[in-house]
Each structure stands twice: as structure tokens, then as C-alpha cells.
Scaffold this motif. Structure first.
Motif, PDB file in Angstrom:
ATOM      1  N   ARG A 120      11.642   5.793  -2.703  1.00  0.00           N
ATOM      2  CA  ARG A 120      12.836   5.352  -2.472  1.00  0.00           C
ATOM      3  C   ARG A 120      13.932   6.306  -1.937  1.00  0.00           C
ATOM      4  O   ARG A 120      14.475   6.162  -0.706  1.00  0.00           O
ATOM      5  N   THR A 121      14.138   7.352  -2.810  1.00  0.00           N
ATOM      6  CA  THR A 121      15.057   8.511  -2.285  1.00  0.00           C
ATOM      7  C   THR A 121      14.788   9.136  -1.080  1.00  0.00           C
ATOM      8  O   THR A 121      15.397   9.265  -0.155  1.00  0.00           O
ATOM      9  N   TRP A 122      13.374   9.412  -0.837  1.00  0.00           N
ATOM     10  CA  TRP A 122      12.932  10.072   0.381  1.00  0.00           C
ATOM     11  C   TRP A 122      13.292   9.053   1.630  1.00  0.00           C
ATOM     12  O   TRP A 122      13.768   9.713   2.736  1.00  0.00           O
ATOM     13  N   ILE A 123      12.994   7.856   1.398  1.00  0.00           N
ATOM     14  CA  ILE A 123      13.118   6.800   2.610  1.00  0.00           C
ATOM     15  C   ILE A 123      14.712   6.705   2.904  1.00  0.00           C
ATOM     16  O   ILE A 123      15.157   6.878   3.903  1.00  0.00           O
ATOM     17  N   ARG A 124      15.601   6.539   1.819  1.00  0.00           N
ATOM     18  CA  ARG A 124      17.053   6.466   1.930  1.00  0.00           C
ATOM     19  C   ARG A 124      17.567   7.631   2.694  1.00  0.00           C
ATOM     20  O   ARG A 124      18.605   7.464   3.551  1.00  0.00           O
ATOM     21  N   SER A 125      17.143   8.846   2.124  1.00  0.00           N
ATOM     22  CA  SER A 125      17.699  10.115   2.609  1.00  0.00           C
ATOM     23  C   SER A 125      17.238  10.401   3.927  1.00  0.00           C
ATOM     24  O   SER A 125      17.604  11.635   4.587  1.00  0.00           O
ATOM     25  N   GLU A 126      15.976   9.718   4.443  1.00  0.00           N
ATOM     26  CA  GLU A 126      15.281  10.027   5.747  1.00  0.00           C
ATOM     27  C   GLU A 126      14.856  11.496   5.589  1.00  0.00           C
ATOM     28  O   GLU A 126      14.901  12.146   6.838  1.00  0.00           O
ATOM     29  N   TRP A 127      14.404  11.875   4.399  1.00  0.00           N
ATOM     30  CA  TRP A 127      13.836  13.215   4.516  1.00  0.00           C
ATOM     31  C   TRP A 127      12.371  13.196   5.091  1.00  0.00           C
ATOM     32  O   TRP A 127      11.783  14.319   5.415  1.00  0.00           O
ATOM     33  N   ILE A 128      11.605  11.977   5.490  1.00  0.00           N
ATOM     34  CA  ILE A 128      10.518  11.953   5.905  1.00  0.00           C
ATOM     35  C   ILE A 128      10.436  11.025   7.211  1.00  0.00           C
ATOM     36  O   ILE A 128      11.550  10.160   7.207  1.00  0.00           O
ATOM     37  N   ASP A 129       9.697  11.147   7.821  1.00  0.00           N
ATOM     38  CA  ASP A 129       9.716  10.379   9.405  1.00  0.00           C
ATOM     39  C   ASP A 129       8.769   9.036   8.991  1.00  0.00           C
ATOM     40  O   ASP A 129       8.955   8.049   9.852  1.00  0.00           O
ATOM     41  N   TYR A 130       7.755   9.003   7.996  1.00  0.00           N
ATOM     42  CA  TYR A 130       7.079   7.924   7.930  1.00  0.00           C
ATOM     43  C   TYR A 130       6.539   7.743   6.641  1.00  0.00           C
ATOM     44  O   TYR A 130       6.459   8.972   5.616  1.00  0.00           O
ATOM     45  N   VAL A 131       6.319   6.696   6.024  1.00  0.00           N
ATOM     46  CA  VAL A 131       5.584   6.378   4.868  1.00  0.00           C
ATOM     47  C   VAL A 131       4.469   5.609   5.086  1.00  0.00           C
ATOM     48  O   VAL A 131       4.638   4.541   5.557  1.00  0.00           O
ATOM     49  N   ALA A 132       3.448   6.148   4.134  1.00  0.00           N
ATOM     50  CA  ALA A 132       2.100   5.260   4.241  1.00  0.00           C
ATOM     51  C   ALA A 132       1.724   4.889   3.041  1.00  0.00           C
ATOM     52  O   ALA A 132       0.623   5.370   2.562  1.00  0.00           O
ATOM     53  N   PRO A 133       2.188   4.037   2.221  1.00  0.00           N
ATOM     54  CA  PRO A 133       1.719   3.483   0.901  1.00  0.00           C
ATOM     55  C   PRO A 133       0.484   3.010   0.792  1.00  0.00           C
ATOM     56  O   PRO A 133      -0.109   2.523   1.869  1.00  0.00           O
ATOM     57  N   GLN A 134      -0.292   3.396  -0.062  1.00  0.00           N
ATOM     58  CA  GLN A 134      -1.810   3.182  -0.394  1.00  0.00           C
ATOM     59  C   GLN A 134      -1.970   1.780  -1.068  1.00  0.00           C
ATOM     60  O   GLN A 134      -1.925   1.675  -1.913  1.00  0.00           O
ATOM     61  N   VAL A 135      -1.951   0.791  -0.139  1.00  0.00           N
ATOM     62  CA  VAL A 135      -1.962  -0.771  -0.577  1.00  0.00           C
ATOM     63  C   VAL A 135      -3.279  -1.001  -0.741  1.00  0.00           C
ATOM     64  O   VAL A 135      -3.899  -1.950   0.317  1.00  0.00           O
ATOM     65  N   TYR A 136      -4.235  -0.709  -1.790  1.00  0.00           N
ATOM     66  CA  TYR A 136      -5.501  -0.713  -2.025  1.00  0.00           C
ATOM     67  C   TYR A 136      -5.936  -1.992  -2.645  1.00  0.00           C
ATOM     68  O   TYR A 136      -6.975  -2.004  -3.438  1.00  0.00           O
ATOM     69  N   TRP A 137      -5.280  -2.949  -2.351  1.00  0.00           N
ATOM     70  CA  TRP A 137      -5.627  -4.405  -3.173  1.00  0.00           C
ATOM     71  C   TRP A 137      -5.892  -5.409  -2.356  1.00  0.00           C
ATOM     72  O   TRP A 137      -5.123  -5.588  -1.127  1.00  0.00           O
ATOM     73  N   SER A 138      -6.333  -6.590  -2.498  1.00  0.00           N
ATOM     74  CA  SER A 138      -6.593  -7.744  -1.730  1.00  0.00           C
ATOM     75  C   SER A 138      -5.477  -8.487  -1.605  1.00  0.00           C
ATOM     76  O   SER A 138      -4.432  -8.646  -2.575  1.00  0.00           O
ATOM     77  N   MET A 139      -5.601  -9.428  -0.716  1.00  0.00           N
ATOM     78  CA  MET A 139      -4.584 -10.596  -0.750  1.00  0.00           C
ATOM     79  C   MET A 139      -4.552 -11.298  -2.085  1.00  0.00           C
ATOM     80  O   MET A 139      -3.668 -12.335  -2.257  1.00  0.00           O
ATOM     81  N   SER A 140      -5.542 -11.527  -2.779  1.00  0.00           N
ATOM     82  CA  SER A 140      -5.757 -12.187  -3.996  1.00  0.00           C
ATOM     83  C   SER A 140      -5.954 -11.669  -5.288  1.00  0.00           C
ATOM     84  O   SER A 140      -5.928 -12.086  -6.329  1.00  0.00           O
ATOM     85  N   PHE A 141      -5.534 -10.252  -5.416  1.00  0.00           N
ATOM     86  CA  PHE A 141      -5.507  -9.493  -6.584  1.00  0.00           C
ATOM     87  C   PHE A 141      -4.033  -9.838  -7.320  1.00  0.00           C
ATOM     88  O   PHE A 141      -3.047  -9.303  -6.948  1.00  0.00           O
ATOM     89  N   THR A 142      -4.038 -10.519  -8.350  1.00  0.00           N
ATOM     90  CA  THR A 142      -2.959 -10.948  -9.168  1.00  0.00           C
ATOM     91  C   THR A 142      -1.808  -9.737  -9.306  1.00  0.00           C
ATOM     92  O   THR A 142      -0.646  -9.965  -9.363  1.00  0.00           O
ATOM     93  N   ASN A 143      -2.470  -8.930 -10.033  1.00  0.00           N
ATOM     94  CA  ASN A 143      -1.682  -7.997 -10.611  1.00  0.00           C
ATOM     95  C   ASN A 143      -0.992  -6.810  -9.559  1.00  0.00           C
ATOM     96  O   ASN A 143       0.248  -6.264  -9.644  1.00  0.00           O
ATOM     97  N   ALA A 144      -1.441  -6.864  -8.425  1.00  0.00           N
ATOM     98  CA  ALA A 144      -0.855  -6.075  -7.205  1.00  0.00           C
ATOM     99  C   ALA A 144      -1.072  -6.790  -5.801  1.00  0.00           C
ATOM    100  O   ALA A 144      -2.297  -6.134  -5.135  1.00  0.00           O
ATOM    101  N   ARG A 145      -0.550  -7.862  -5.383  1.00  0.00           N
ATOM    102  CA  ARG A 145      -1.255  -8.473  -4.240  1.00  0.00           C
ATOM    103  C   ARG A 145      -0.764  -7.769  -3.101  1.00  0.00           C
ATOM    104  O   ARG A 145       0.528  -7.303  -2.846  1.00  0.00           O
ATOM    105  N   TYR A 146      -1.636  -7.734  -2.078  1.00  0.00           N
ATOM    106  CA  TYR A 146      -1.342  -6.908  -0.687  1.00  0.00           C
ATOM    107  C   TYR A 146      -0.236  -7.639  -0.102  1.00  0.00           C
ATOM    108  O   TYR A 146       0.803  -6.708   0.219  1.00  0.00           O
ATOM    109  N   ASP A 147      -0.203  -8.715  -0.094  1.00  0.00           N
ATOM    110  CA  ASP A 147       1.224  -9.443   0.776  1.00  0.00           C
ATOM    111  C   ASP A 147       2.398  -9.115   0.231  1.00  0.00           C
ATOM    112  O   ASP A 147       3.424  -8.776   0.673  1.00  0.00           O
TER     113      ASP A 147
END
Length: 535
Positions: free
Chosen positions: A427-454
């Protein structure tokens, strides 16, 4: 021309073959073949079956240079070339391409003791351009390396390499650690084979619609390029520190840009070695030269992020690449502090915490995050000072924090989080704009309850909103076919891409990893190619 254009030419050639009249089919014995302008001989004449040209296996092995194995007991032909393996069985209307089932236009046949296979199908999957000259009754084959037909676009003068595609970023991670994606262990010390493997991999990716690659150039405090600061990577020759005899990175960048694709140099910043026996490491290894900067945890050696000189050494090694190579981006993965720390296997930095804490930060967790924050800030500033056009991005673990821990976190129940486990305050990297892009590894499905993709895509979209930080989503084709919830059909990936379109903040996708993508898990590739062609 791009591979996508080649596919259209192949399709046109098929339509031409299909339009042959009965009289033309009757003259099938007169069919001749050319490969790169030279006659392609065949002791058994090619013929048409269901309007598709059938040729003997000998043509494939001797003429096209592929490895061919015929098993008479199962009537199965196995054809291999580069990274591709095709398995065709007599009587079956489908074949296996790199392990995935693909429909066949015509099945294998045995004629006059010769095994005949459909040329179009085999040629297409071996990377050939197939054309039909109806007037001459001639099949014209062109390889991608033939000088007369440039199938790979050279970047026009005056343009920026890798920026020829204005569409969203469509990336693939290419891991070198453990030889996961490139190069293969079979290619150790073999320059030509390593080059052939990369170009074949790149062609497959581009054919799918990928326009950017994220290649791991620093697997573990080493390099796949000649460096004055770190030793040669063992994944090139099998021996840490051994010179492979060429500059792999220069070749990789050139080949990627020749195709109009972007090249992001991927660095693993703090992993020092997967080996714990320092005696097996080169003399110029960080673990040998600076043992005071090394922490052993989880059976691996890590560079201690709490030591300022250690952080600067990593920045210097990254800047060596920025200054010497025409890369499009610098990319970091999620390896900061190791996430598997436990009471019995600690990341022992107690003394470092006491020694390097001028701000007197009260908790070690906050101090660790401050170390990584400083590293990210300083690296970004260094990159942009030297080459402002080079983008700097990071791919963190897909969950920043759970809502149960922090009300501003995502509605997830992840066992580890970027903020609390890797000490990555994204969050700090994004708000401070120290990086040009962020690519989170959202490695779960749309139906995975504990970490839903959407839900996670929504959360990350909100985080970048109002900033100049681009959002790319990391996808997990490697999970297709696994027992985890939601990965039983390739449509899951397509559904995720469709969901991304609902967010104006999502500017692209990156797939882990290249080898898993081209294996065509559960038939993903045709779905993905179709999606990219229409979106």
C-alpha cells in the motif's frame, strides 16, 4: 509478420486445399512439396484425404528435422522438435500436443507399409508456414528461419522495442530457478540448444497472444548475464559460477524485441542461494564474500534486508542490467522476508535489528517493513534517474492483509499475507508511487471462499485508483486440473479475464508460468487465443 498473421495464412491454405475439385484430387499422386524453396522428397507420394495432405513420417524426420518414433504395437507416432511433442495414433481423431488433446482433421494411416500423417497439423505445430499452390499442385512449406519469409518482425528504426502492441499487457513469467521454464537441464553448456529453446518458447507464447515476458535474470544472487558483481547462475551450465560462453541476456532481449514484445528483467532480490553449503559456491558469491549479511532459514540462504550495505549491493547489481541492456522493465517477485518463518525456524535478525535501527522503530515487524520500503524507494529512484522510460514493478503475494486483521484489508482468510508474512507494505509503495506497476499474484479461483478472485481484484483496483500505478493481475494456469476449488475447467481463466474488464484499473494480465501456459492445460490455449483475438 506476427505469428497471428501466420495462423491466418495457414487457415487460408487449408481453405485452398479444401476447395480442390474431384478432378484435382484424382491427381493427388502429382502433388509435390517445397521446403524453403527446395524440393522435399518422398518415397511415397503425398495424397489428399478429406482434403488434407497426407505425407509419410520419413518426410517429417528427414525433411523437417524432427525426431520421430513409430510404435507398431500401438500404431502410435511420436514427433518431437524443440519444446513440442506430438502424439498421433492410427484411427484416433485426436492427437496430443504437449500432453493436451487436440482434434485432428485426418487420422494417421498406414499405406504400402508407410505411416502417413496429416502435414498441415504436424507442420502447424512445428512452427511452419503452410501454403498451397493449386496451379502447380504443390505444398509450399516455409520455416521461421528462412530468409525469404520473415515471420518475426524486426523493430523499425526510431521506435521503442517491445512497444509495438497498444493492447493491454499480456505477460508470462519465465522462471530460470530450478530450470523451471528455461533453459532445460539438457541444455547445460549448449549455447545453440538454449537459444533454440528460448525462441521456440517465445514463438509459442506470441502465437497465444502474449506480448511481454518477465524473464528471471537473477534467480539467487547470481546472473544469467556476464556480471562484475555476482557470479554466473548455475542454471546455465549446472555449475555455479561457470561461464556459459555467451551472453544469454543479450540474446533474450534481442529475440524478444525482434518480435515486438516487451522484455522485463525479473530479479529475485534477497535469495542468496538454494544451497546451504557455502563451500560449493563461487568465490565471488555474496554468501562467500559477506557471510555477515547472510541468514539461513528454511534450508536456504537469504541476504539480510536489515543491513543497508546489503540492500545497496542488490540495487547495484540490478542497475548493472538497467545500464547495460535495453530492457523495458525491472520486475521483482514477492521474495522479501521469507514467509515460512516459525518459532523453530526463525529468520534470525535480532542483532541486526539492534544494530541498524537509527529511527528506534519499536517493533521488529515495522522495522522489517521499513527496510523493504527503503529498498523499493531507492531502487525506483535509481532506475528512473538513469532510464526514466524503464518501468519498475513488483508482483506481491495476492493478499495484502485480511479484513479480520485490518478493516481496510480484503475480505479474505489467507493463511499468509504480504504485509504480515513477507513484510511487504505494498500500500505504501502504491500511494507513494515508488513503483510504476503492481502485479499481485491472485492465484485463486472465482469460487475459492477464503480468497475469492473477484474480491481480490476489486480490492487491488481500489488500491491503485487515483494513482499513476498500473495494475496487472497475476493468473495461475499452473493450477488448472488441480484438486483446488475452481480449477477443473480452463474456462476459469477466461472468466477471470472477463471479470478484469469490469475494472477500469486493470491494465493487463501476467501468467505463471510460461511452461504451464504452453502445455495447454485442459485445452486453455485455443480459448486464450480466441479471447485475445476478440478483446
Amino acid at each position: 509478420m506476427k505469428l497471428r498473421s501466420l495462423l491466418m495464412l495457414m487457415l487460408l491454405s487449408v481453405l485452398s486445399l479444401s476447395s480442390l475439385s474431384p478432378s484435382a484430387q484424382a491427381k493427388a499422386s502429382q502433388i509435390t512439396m517445397l521446403l524453403d524453396g527446395q524440393p522435399l522428397r518422398s518415397d511415397v507420394p503425398p495424397y489428399l484425404k478429406s482434403n488434407f495432405t497426407m505425407v509419410p513420417l520419413r518426410v517429417i524426420s528427414e525433411g523437417l528435422g524432427a525426431s520421430v518414433n513409430w510404435n507398431p504395437s500401438t500404431s502410435t507416432a511420436t514427433i518431437s522438435k524443440g519444446l513440442d511433442t506430438l502424439v498421433l495414433q492410427s484411427g484416433k481423431r485426436s492427437a496430443k500436443v504437449n500432453g493436451a488433446a487436440v482434434s485432428l482433421d485426418a487420422t494417421v494411416q498406414v499405406v504400402s507399409g508407410r505411416t502417413m500423417v496429416p502435414l498441415r497439423f504436424v507442420g502447424e505445430h512445428l512452427g511452419l508456414l503452410v501454403n498451397w499452390n493449386q496451379a502447380k499442385q504443390q505444398v509450399v512449406l516455409t520455416t521461421k528461419d528462412a530468409g525469404g519469409v520473415p515471420t518475426v518482425p524486426v523493430t523499425p528504426p526510431g521506435t521503442t522495442p517491445g512497444n509495438t502492441d497498444s493492447a493491454q499487457l499480456r505477460g508470462a513469467w519465465i522462471s530460470t530457478v530450478y530450470n523451471l521454464d528455461w533453459p532445460s537441464t539438457k541444455s547445460y553448456g549448449r549455447e545453440d540448444q538454449q537459444k533454440a529453446e528460448y525462441t521456440a518458447l517465445l514463438d509459442k507464447l506470441q502465437d497465444t497472444g502474449i506480448n511481454a515476458v518477465f524473464v528471471q535474470v537473477r534467480p539467487a544472487a547470481d546472473a544469467i548475464y556476464p556480471s562484475k558483481l555476482v557470479p554466473w547462475s548455475q542454471y546455465l551450465t549446472g555449475t555455479p559460477g561457470k561461464d556459459p560462453g555467451y551472453d544469454p541476456l543479450a540474446f533474450l532481449v534481442e529475440e524478444t524485441h525482434r518480435r515486438g514484445m516487451k522484455f522485463h528483467a525479473w530479479f529475485n532480490p534477497f535469495r542468496a542461494s538454494i544451497l546451504t553449503d557455502v563451500s560449493k559456491l563461487p568465490a565471488n558469491s555474496t554468501a562467500v564474500q559477506h557471510p555477515d549479511r547472510i541468514v539461513k532459514q528454511g534450508g536456504k540462504l537469504y541476504i539480510n534486508p536489515g543491513i543497508p550495505e546489503a540492500r545497496q549491493q542488490i540495487i547495484d547489481s540490478i542497475m548493472e542490467v538497467v545500464q547495460n541492456y535495453n530492457i523495458d522493465g525491472v520486475h521483482l517477485d514477492d521474495y522479501f522476508y521469507p514467509s515460512a518463518e516459525s518459532t523453530s525456524d526463525k529468520f534470525d535478525d535480532d542483532s541486526t535489528y539492534k544494530t541498524y535501527n537509527p529511527a528506534q522503530i519499536k517493533t521488529k515487524g515495522d522495522w522489517r517493513r521499513a527496510n523493504i520500503n527503503g529498498f523499493v524507494r531507492d531502487l525506483g529512484q535509481s532506475i528512473h534517474k538513469v532510464k526514466p522510460a524503464v518501468s519498475f514493478g513488483i508482483s506481491p503475494f495476492g493478499v495484502w492483509r485480511n479484513k479480520a486483521t485490518d478493516l481496510t484489508g480484503s475480505d479474505t482468510k489467507a493463511g499468509i499475507t504480504a504485509y504480515d508474512s513477507m513484510y511487504a507494505d505494498v500500500r505504501t509503495w502504491i500511494r507513494s508511487e515508488w513503483i510504476d506497476y503492481v502485479a499481485p499474484q491472485v492465484y485463486w479461483s472465482m469460487s475459492f471462499t477464503n480468497a475469492r478472485y473477484d474480491k481480490l481484484v476489486d480490492w487491488w483496483s481500489q488500491e491503485v485508483r487515483g494513482t499513476d500505478v498500473q495494475l496487472y493481475i497475476g493468473h495461475a494456469p499452473y493450477k488448472l486440473g488441480s484438486p483446488e476449488v475452481g480449477w477443473q475447467t480452463a474456462q476459469e481463466i477466461i472468466n477471470q479475464l472477463n471479470y478484469n474488464k469490469q475494472s477500469g484499473e486493470v491494465k493487463g494480465s501476467i501468467f505463471y508460468s510460461a511452461k504451464d501456459l504452453i502445455k495447454n492445460p485442459l485445452g486453455l490455449l485455443p480459448l486464450l487465443k480466441s479471447y485475445f483475438l476478440t478483446n
